[in-house]
Design an enzyme around this catalytic site. Structure first.
Site, short mmCIF file in Angstrom:
data_model
loop_
_atom_site.label_atom_id
_atom_site.label_comp_id
_atom_site.label_asym_id
_atom_site.label_seq_id
_atom_site.Cartn_x
_atom_site.Cartn_y
_atom_site.Cartn_z
N GLY A 225 -16.78 5.44 9.09
CA GLY A 225 -16.00 4.49 8.30
C GLY A 225 -15.30 5.22 7.16
O GLY A 225 -15.01 6.41 7.24
N TYR B 50 -11.22 13.41 -8.68
CA TYR B 50 -12.64 13.53 -8.36
C TYR B 50 -13.45 13.56 -9.67
O TYR B 50 -13.28 14.45 -10.50
CB TYR B 50 -12.94 14.78 -7.52
CG TYR B 50 -12.31 14.74 -6.13
CD1 TYR B 50 -11.88 13.54 -5.57
CD2 TYR B 50 -12.17 15.89 -5.37
CE1 TYR B 50 -11.30 13.49 -4.31
CE2 TYR B 50 -11.60 15.85 -4.10
CZ TYR B 50 -11.17 14.65 -3.59
OH TYR B 50 -10.60 14.61 -2.33
N1 LIG Z 1 -7.75 13.67 1.08
C1 LIG Z 1 -8.52 12.61 0.94
O1 LIG Z 1 -8.06 11.47 0.88
C2 LIG Z 1 -10.00 12.83 0.85
C3 LIG Z 1 -10.88 11.73 0.85
C4 LIG Z 1 -12.26 11.99 0.77
C5 LIG Z 1 -12.73 13.28 0.68
N2 LIG Z 1 -11.85 14.34 0.65
C6 LIG Z 1 -12.32 15.74 0.59
O2 LIG Z 1 -13.21 15.94 1.66
C7 LIG Z 1 -14.44 16.48 1.18
C8 LIG Z 1 -15.55 16.03 2.06
O3 LIG Z 1 -15.72 14.61 1.98
P1 LIG Z 1 -17.17 13.98 2.07
O4 LIG Z 1 -18.00 14.44 0.95
O5 LIG Z 1 -17.02 12.52 2.27
O6 LIG Z 1 -17.63 14.70 3.43
P2 LIG Z 1 -18.88 14.84 4.36
O7 LIG Z 1 -19.15 16.29 4.49
O8 LIG Z 1 -18.55 14.07 5.58
O9 LIG Z 1 -20.10 14.10 3.64
C9 LIG Z 1 -20.92 14.77 2.73
C10 LIG Z 1 -22.03 13.85 2.28
O10 LIG Z 1 -22.87 13.56 3.42
C11 LIG Z 1 -24.20 13.89 3.07
N3 LIG Z 1 -24.95 14.31 4.26
C12 LIG Z 1 -26.17 13.79 4.57
N4 LIG Z 1 -26.62 14.34 5.70
C13 LIG Z 1 -25.68 15.23 6.10
C14 LIG Z 1 -25.61 16.14 7.20
N5 LIG Z 1 -26.58 16.22 8.11
N6 LIG Z 1 -24.54 16.93 7.33
C15 LIG Z 1 -23.53 16.86 6.41
N7 LIG Z 1 -23.55 16.02 5.32
C16 LIG Z 1 -24.62 15.21 5.19
C17 LIG Z 1 -24.08 15.00 2.03
O11 LIG Z 1 -25.28 15.04 1.26
P3 LIG Z 1 -25.83 16.43 0.62
O12 LIG Z 1 -24.87 16.80 -0.47
O13 LIG Z 1 -27.17 16.06 0.17
O14 LIG Z 1 -25.83 17.44 1.73
C18 LIG Z 1 -22.90 14.50 1.23
O15 LIG Z 1 -23.29 13.48 0.31
C19 LIG Z 1 -14.52 16.00 -0.27
O16 LIG Z 1 -15.36 16.83 -1.07
C20 LIG Z 1 -13.08 16.11 -0.69
O17 LIG Z 1 -12.80 17.45 -1.04
C21 LIG Z 1 -10.50 14.12 0.74
#
Ligand SMILES: NC(=O)c1ccc[n+]([C@@H]2O[C@H](COP(=O)([O-])OP(=O)(O)OC[C@H]3O[C@@H](n4cnc5c(N)ncnc54)[C@H](OP(=O)(O)O)[C@@H]3O)[C@@H](O)[C@H]2O)c1
Length: 305
Positions: free
Chosen positions: A220, A51
């Site tokens: 996606g 990351y």
């Molecule tokens: N194991 C793997 O292969 C893998 C892959 C990807 C991710 N991960 C882990 O999973 C975690 C979460 O992934 P992600 O960041 O893609 O997850 P997410 O919680 O689905 O998406 C977060 C993003 O969505 C935005 N967002 C906009 N409106 C939102 C709303 N109403 N509610 C929630 N979020 C909103 C957030 O912006 P704001 O920050 O402005 O709120 C942020 O940029 C990562 O930090 C990582 O630790 C693991």
């Protein structure tokens, strides 16, 4: 707040704070974000060595130091095994060197949990076992797990390990529901019937492995959020309607939906907005009815035959 068990850690919040996007914050705001999350009981943080090419882990340790967050007051999970743009590497040398890098960037002596990030087709379970043994005996890693793995890959890996695989982190949400969809559409010719993950949630339940749901609000492969997205109008209307019964937002209702599954899934959020994080947490105080859970599933475009 709902909780889950991870390996030898009896109680952690059913919501982990994902740190993949942490470098969108400066050091001061990162310190505020991490400290306030932990103060509010969200004390389980998810990292990976890739990351921000390690920058997220470095910023996290600076943030903890600046905010006076004590190491023993939080749980830290990180991942290794991806060599970006090149390959997956579960060799002993790679795992050991990766953990040393992670610990040095996080400025800590130990990880609560280490995950192998994506399956390496060339994995040798006994070799991984040797690496895990060294990490466990030296106290550098207290629990082990995997990410994005099918049951047979976990079985194969586990065959070479003394330590139990405690976690499998997979993408999961109402709009990314293959892990349950395949079961509902059993023996059908529909797209959802395709067995893409080998009944992973059932397997985790049978083996006592805690599933973690990554990108719970993205559609996606991390394409953007489906919350308030007009392409998911029916889902958003349903989340609003059901959430309003409990006084929680659509995002919190998603966290509630994920935690309602009996596999004991830990949602891994990605927001770096503290208000949003605390808002989502409210979903962990709500137990959706069976009817509400199914209504959300269908509103996300899934079918019940
Ligand atoms: N194991 C793997 O292969 C893998 C892959 C990807 C991710 N991960 C882990 O999973 C975690 C979460 O992934 P992600 O960041 O893609 O997850 P997410 O919680 O689905 O998406 C977060 C993003 O969505 C935005 N967002 C906009 N409106 C939102 C709303 N109403 N509610 C929630 N979020 C909103 C957030 O912006 P704001 O920050 O402005 O709120 C942020 O940029 C990562 O930090 C990582 O630790 C693991």
């Amino acid at each position: 707040m709902k909780t889950v068990k991870i390996g030898n850690i009896e109680i952690v919040p059913a919501m982990a704070v994902g740190c993949m996007r942490l470098i969108s914050l400066d050091e001061k705001n990162a310190a505020e974000f991490v400290a306030r999350a932990a103060e509010n009981g969200l004390n389980f943080f998810d990292h990976a060595d890739i990351y921000g090419r390690g920058e997220c882990e470095s910023l996290f340790s600076k943030a903890c130091k600046a905010a006076g967050v004590k190491r023993e007051s939080i749980y830290i999970q990180s991942k290794c095994g991806i060599v970006r743009g090149k390959m997956y590497d579960f060799s002993k040398e790679h795992i050991l060197a990766s953990v040393d890098g992670i610990l040095s960037r996080l400025q800590t002596d130990y990880l609560d949990v280490l995950l192998l990030h994506r399956p390496d087709a060339l994995m040798e379970p006994d070799e991984v076992g040797e690496a895990f043994d060294i990490l466990y005996k030296s106290g550098k890693v207290r629990n082990f797990g995997v990410s994005n793995m099918k049951p047979m890959q976990i079985e194969l890996l586990q065959s070479g390990l003394k330590q139990k695989i405690a976690v499998n982190q997979i993408q999961f949400s109402p709009v990314h529901s293959g892990a349950i969809r395949g079961g509902f559409e059993f023996n059908m010719l529909t797209d959802g019937a395709a067995d893409r993950d080998g009944s992973i949630l059932e397997y985790c339940r049978l083996k006592g492995i805690t599933p973690q749901a990554w990108s719970p609000f993205q559609h996606g492969f991390i394409k953007g959020t489906y919350i308030d997205n007009p392409d998911y109008a029916e889902l958003n209307a349903t989340l609003k309607e059901i959430g309003s019964n409990y006084g929680i937002s659509p995002s919190a209702t998603v966290a509630s939906w994920i935690s309602r599954h009996p596999a004991g899934i830990q949602t891994v959020t990605g927001t770096t907005n503290l208000q949003r994080l605390l808002d989502i947490k409210k979903g962990l105080d709500v137990n959706l009815s069976r009817e509400e859970w199914y209504k959300i599933y269908e509103a996300a475009g899934n079918i019940l035959p």
